[in-house]
Design a protein around this motif. Structure first.
Motif, PDB file in Angstrom:
ATOM      1  N   THR A  95      -6.459   3.698   8.816  1.00  0.00           N
ATOM      2  CA  THR A  95      -5.910   2.350   8.841  1.00  0.00           C
ATOM      3  C   THR A  95      -6.794   1.496   9.730  1.00  0.00           C
ATOM      4  O   THR A  95      -7.605   2.009  10.508  1.00  0.00           O
TER       5      THR A  95
ATOM      6  N   SER B 127       0.981  10.333  -4.522  1.00  0.00           N
ATOM      7  CA  SER B 127       1.250  11.685  -4.018  1.00  0.00           C
ATOM      8  C   SER B 127       1.774  12.613  -5.103  1.00  0.00           C
ATOM      9  O   SER B 127       1.664  13.836  -4.989  1.00  0.00           O
TER      10      SER B 127
ATOM     11  N   THR C   2       0.892   4.721  -2.113  1.00  0.00           N
ATOM     12  CA  THR C   2       0.702   6.043  -1.514  1.00  0.00           C
ATOM     13  C   THR C   2       1.732   7.029  -2.052  1.00  0.00           C
ATOM     14  O   THR C   2       1.400   8.175  -2.405  1.00  0.00           O
ATOM     15  N   LEU C   3       2.975   6.599  -2.120  1.00  0.00           N
ATOM     16  CA  LEU C   3       4.044   7.451  -2.639  1.00  0.00           C
ATOM     17  C   LEU C   3       3.795   7.781  -4.104  1.00  0.00           C
ATOM     18  O   LEU C   3       3.932   8.933  -4.525  1.00  0.00           O
TER      19      LEU C   3
ATOM     20  N   HIS D 245      -4.481   4.852  -2.030  1.00  0.00           N
ATOM     21  CA  HIS D 245      -3.189   4.181  -2.239  1.00  0.00           C
ATOM     22  C   HIS D 245      -3.358   3.131  -3.339  1.00  0.00           C
ATOM     23  O   HIS D 245      -3.191   3.453  -4.504  1.00  0.00           O
TER      24      HIS D 245
ATOM     25  N   GLY E 161       3.501  -4.087   6.082  1.00  0.00           N
ATOM     26  CA  GLY E 161       3.630  -3.065   5.067  1.00  0.00           C
ATOM     27  C   GLY E 161       4.362  -1.830   5.530  1.00  0.00           C
ATOM     28  O   GLY E 161       5.500  -1.573   5.148  1.00  0.00           O
ATOM     29  N   HIS E 162       3.726  -1.056   6.407  1.00  0.00           N
ATOM     30  CA  HIS E 162       4.254   0.263   6.772  1.00  0.00           C
ATOM     31  C   HIS E 162       5.683   0.178   7.305  1.00  0.00           C
ATOM     32  O   HIS E 162       6.577   0.893   6.824  1.00  0.00           O
TER      33      HIS E 162
ATOM     34  N   ILE F 106       8.265  -1.062   4.526  1.00  0.00           N
ATOM     35  CA  ILE F 106       8.577  -0.056   3.506  1.00  0.00           C
ATOM     36  C   ILE F 106       9.394   1.084   4.111  1.00  0.00           C
ATOM     37  O   ILE F 106      10.320   1.618   3.473  1.00  0.00           O
ATOM     38  N   ALA F 107       9.073   1.455   5.356  1.00  0.00           N
ATOM     39  CA  ALA F 107       9.867   2.488   6.024  1.00  0.00           C
ATOM     40  C   ALA F 107      11.308   2.028   6.219  1.00  0.00           C
ATOM     41  O   ALA F 107      12.262   2.791   5.987  1.00  0.00           O
TER      42      ALA F 107
ATOM     43  N   ASN G  97       0.816  -1.225   0.000  1.00  0.00           N
ATOM     44  CA  ASN G  97       0.000   0.000   0.000  1.00  0.00           C
ATOM     45  C   ASN G  97       0.843   1.266   0.000  1.00  0.00           C
ATOM     46  O   ASN G  97       0.534   2.251  -0.671  1.00  0.00           O
ATOM     47  N   LYS G  98       1.906   1.287   0.826  1.00  0.00           N
ATOM     48  CA  LYS G  98       2.693   2.508   0.957  1.00  0.00           C
ATOM     49  C   LYS G  98       3.464   2.852  -0.313  1.00  0.00           C
ATOM     50  O   LYS G  98       3.760   4.023  -0.563  1.00  0.00           O
TER      51      LYS G  98
END
Length: 238
Positions: free
Chosen positions: A101, A17, A13-14, A50, A214-215, A218-219, A9-10
């Motif tokens: 979320t 954006s 999101t990127l 996303h 996910g979050h 990816i971070a 998902n992230k």
């Protein structure tokens, strides 16, 4: 070994954006597979902020590992998307419209009749079903009565308490997992699992089949790179 499904998902999101197609969601999913991920998870929402519905069709047509589609089965558009793509697994999540979320599991007692209908709908199409639940033995037991194949344990409370009192934080999850095994359900887990708390969780949950992350993953990839990050998450699950 517990399977790692990467929630992308992230990545979407990127991309969204800025518009356009950079980063490319499909390319990222294929890279995750190439680096060892066992599956790809997406959680489309009605506003497509996303993952876009078109992304799901692209992923289904191109990835080689399991596709897991999470979402709110109270939305007809979500149901239609799942039935059109027939992923390996659908995870039923009780999201409210506009929710940032996921923040709670299903009340499987109150919603048992509805969830039973949903499980039958998807299972009749050969799709494995998982129901998102809090670590509550009664909710796990009622989930089994819906005909679901698996549950996904919502792990935010564990993650929040891990640094201060991990032994206490894991207890409800351990007992929920025992109940799931007792009633014949497979066990998935997800939400705020990361490189700090994943190994302990995996070691203390009997029968854990899959985590979707996910979050945090990816971070971490921003600092470590995607390949190294997936390698570390897989090592945490050994």
């Amino acid at each position: 070994m517990t399977a790692l499904s990467v929630n992308i998902n992230k990545i979407a999101t990127l991309r969204n954006s800025r518009g356009g197609n950079n980063p490319n969601v499909l390319a990222a999913a294929l890279a995750c597979e190439r680096f060892g991920a066992n599956g790809i998870t997406v959680h489309p929402r009605p506003d497509e902020r996303h993952i876009r519905y078109a992304d799901v069709f692209d992923l289904k047509a191109n990835i080689q590992t399991e596709l897991n589609i999470e979402g709110n089965c109270q939305e007809q558009k979500f149901i239609d998307l799942v039935l059109a793509n027939k992923p390996a697994q659908v995870t039923l999540v009780p999201d409210a419209e506009g929710q940032i979320t996921s923040n709670h599991g299903w009340d499987t007692i109150k919603n048992k009749a509805y969830l039973t209908d949903m499980c039958k709908l998807f299972k009749d199409q050969g799709i494995r079903v998982s129901i998102f639940v809090d670590p509550d033995e009664d909710m796990v037991e009622a989930a089994a009565e819906t005909g679901t194949d698996r549950i996904e344990l919502y792990t935010e409370s564990y993650a929040q308490a891990f640094l201060d009192e991990r032994d206490e934080a894991i207890k409800p999850y351990f007992h929920a997992a025992l109940k799931a095994r007792e009633v014949g359900l497979g066990i998935n887990a997800g939400h705020d699992l990361d490189l700090n708390n994943l190994t302990y969780f995996n070691e203390h949950i009997p029968g854990l089949l899959e985590v979707s992350i996910g979050h945090a993953l990816i971070a971490d990839a921003l600092y470590l790179g995607l390949e190294e990050t997936i390698k570390r998450y897989l090592n945490a699950l050994k």
